[in-house]
Design a protein around this motif. Structure first.
Motif, mmCIF file in Angstrom:
data_model
loop_
_atom_site.group_PDB
_atom_site.id
_atom_site.type_symbol
_atom_site.label_atom_id
_atom_site.label_comp_id
_atom_site.label_asym_id
_atom_site.label_seq_id
_atom_site.Cartn_x
_atom_site.Cartn_y
_atom_site.Cartn_z
ATOM 1 N N ARG A 127 32.546 34.533 47.025
ATOM 2 C CA ARG A 127 31.592 35.407 46.338
ATOM 3 C C ARG A 127 31.776 35.227 44.831
ATOM 4 N NH1 ARG A 127 33.557 39.307 50.446
ATOM 5 N NH2 ARG A 127 31.856 39.756 51.911
ATOM 6 N N TYR A 128 30.657 35.134 44.143
ATOM 7 C CA TYR A 128 30.660 34.983 42.693
ATOM 8 C C TYR A 128 29.867 36.134 42.083
ATOM 9 C CZ TYR A 128 32.079 30.165 43.688
ATOM 10 O OH TYR A 128 32.749 29.053 44.127
ATOM 11 N N GLY A 129 30.365 36.672 40.970
ATOM 12 C CA GLY A 129 29.655 37.782 40.355
ATOM 13 C C GLY A 129 29.806 37.817 38.853
ATOM 14 N N ALA A 130 28.743 38.234 38.189
ATOM 15 C CA ALA A 130 28.748 38.546 36.761
ATOM 16 C C ALA A 130 28.291 39.987 36.635
ATOM 17 C CB ALA A 130 27.821 37.608 35.986
ATOM 18 N N MET A 131 29.241 40.908 36.479
ATOM 19 C CA MET A 131 28.939 42.339 36.389
ATOM 20 C C MET A 131 28.815 42.704 34.914
ATOM 21 S SD MET A 131 28.846 42.886 39.549
ATOM 22 C CE MET A 131 29.101 41.539 40.698
ATOM 23 N N LEU A 132 27.649 42.466 34.335
ATOM 24 C CA LEU A 132 27.477 42.558 32.887
ATOM 25 C C LEU A 132 26.519 43.685 32.485
ATOM 26 C CD1 LEU A 132 27.141 38.782 31.916
ATOM 27 C CD2 LEU A 132 29.214 40.183 32.114
ATOM 28 N N VAL A 133 26.780 44.211 31.281
ATOM 29 C CA VAL A 133 25.873 45.148 30.615
ATOM 30 C C VAL A 133 25.479 44.494 29.297
ATOM 31 C CG1 VAL A 133 25.591 47.443 29.616
ATOM 32 C CG2 VAL A 133 26.951 47.158 31.704
ATOM 33 N N ILE A 134 24.177 44.238 29.123
ATOM 34 C CA ILE A 134 23.656 43.533 27.951
ATOM 35 C C ILE A 134 22.742 44.475 27.176
ATOM 36 C CG2 ILE A 134 22.311 41.541 27.153
ATOM 37 C CD1 ILE A 134 23.021 40.185 29.833
ATOM 38 N N ASP A 135 23.057 44.709 25.912
ATOM 39 C CA ASP A 135 22.269 45.632 25.084
ATOM 40 C C ASP A 135 22.103 46.990 25.757
ATOM 41 O OD1 ASP A 135 21.959 43.599 23.207
ATOM 42 O OD2 ASP A 135 20.093 42.890 24.109
ATOM 43 N N GLY A 136 23.140 47.434 26.441
ATOM 44 C CA GLY A 136 23.121 48.749 27.079
ATOM 45 C C GLY A 136 22.455 48.794 28.439
#
Length: 334
Positions: free
Chosen positions: A52-61
């Motif tokens: 499993r691959y993941g990018a758990m990101l918050v961009i500009d809120g």
């Protein structure tokens, strides 16, 4: 330190054990200038043949998570890279440099993580690895990093390229962590045992502090036989185990979202310092904490990104405050 260069790669499951075995790679992003926060995560199972691959990101809120699951050819444990077409994880120089890249419809990036300080083997924690106990844990190490690269936002209110230049953190574990049978019913939210673990990564200009423990110390740790805490401090003299850690958390009205933290750390020389969180930049949930049932989230691993200040010295920095609240909500995600 007992971590070896070959530990940067995949590990075969012990022959005598059964269940889901996995290598887990976790790397943070916390760039206040670029306004990009979150976690890169890879969960690779050599005995089940998938990752499993993941990018758990918050961009500009705005939360912008991405995840995918693909088959894994684990015949060669010492991989050239791990990837599934969008995300790519590569060991450039063992124990010193990692490269993570991603190319997706809404964003793309190419990040190089270099060690600010030496890796720390969690087996060297005071009393041993607090994540072990009755559960078989092959190994676990962590490291304070510097993250540099380029991030391209492909939509939203501020599209375009942004440089990334920030402190970061990583861990790598190999374990049967997700192989346990889960309960038929889970207790309702709000009981004292709803408070799970805490795990801060405090990134300061001249040192890096990490710890693991349990937010509710009135209850026995949920890992029988394991030490109650662990962690380390890294500075110019190297990476050493801390002698104690505590956590005070204030939650929002929902009972599961962290408003603020105050940590106490007893350093190797016996000095005790306190670190309090400041401005909160983002919060996300690493929803890839799953066993073999893709429909069930086994735990909610919250990642809050804060400014930090050391009360005794005035040192200021930033980083990630990971914590868990039980039960996972929603538990079933299909």
């Amino acid at each position: 330190m007992t971590v070896k260069p070959e530990d940067e790669y995949l590990h075969a499951a012990p022959d005598a054990e059964d269940g889901l075995w996995s290598d887990n790679f976790w790397l943070s992003i916390c760039d206040r200038e670029a306004d990009i926060f979150g976690v890169n995560h890879v969960h690779a199972s050599t005995n089940r043949g998938y990752a499993r691959y993941g990018a758990m990101l918050v961009i500009d809120g705005t939360p912008m998570p991405w995840a995918n699951k693909v088959s894994l050819n684990a015949s060669d444990l010492r991989f050239d890279h791990l990837g599934e077409g969008h995300m790519r994880y590569q060991v450039v120089k063992p124990l010193e440099e990692i490269r993570v890249s991603f190319d997706g419809p809404r964003y793309g990036y190419d990040l190089t993580y270099t060690g600010r300080f030496p890796v720390f083997d969690y087996a060297d924690c005071i009393g041993g690895n607090p994540l072990s106990g009755a559960m078989y844990y092959g190994g676990h190490y962590e490291q304070g990093l510097h993250c540099r690269g380029e991030f391209e936002v492909r939509g939203g209110p501020r599209p375009g390229r942004r440089p990334i230049d920030c402190f970061a953190h990583r861990d790598h574990s190999w374990t049967f962590r997700f192989s346990r049978e889960t309960p038929w019913d889970v207790p309702p939210l709000g009981l004292p045992q709803s408070l799970g673990h805490y795990w801060p990564s405090v990134q300061l200009p001249d040192r890096h502090i990490n710890s693991f423990g349990w937010m509710n110390q009135d209850f026995d740790p949920p890992i029988p036989g394991a030490p109650a805490f662990g962690g380390f401090v890294s500075d110019a003299s190297g990476s050493q185990p801390i002698r104690g850690a505590t956590c005070e958390v204030r939650l929002e009205a929902d009972g599961r979202t962290a408003m603020s933290f105050r940590y106490g750390f007893t350093l190797p020389d016996g000095e005790t310092i306190h670190v309090r969180s400041g401005r909160k930049y983002a919060q996300t949930v690493n929803s890839l904490m799953r066993g073999e049932n893709d429909a069930e989230c086994t735990m909610d691993c919250h990642e809050s990104l804060f400014d930090f200040e050391v009360e005794e010295t005035g040192e200021r920095g930033y980083g990630c405050s990971e914590y868990s609240i039980y039960p996972p909500t929603p538990r079933w995600r299909y």
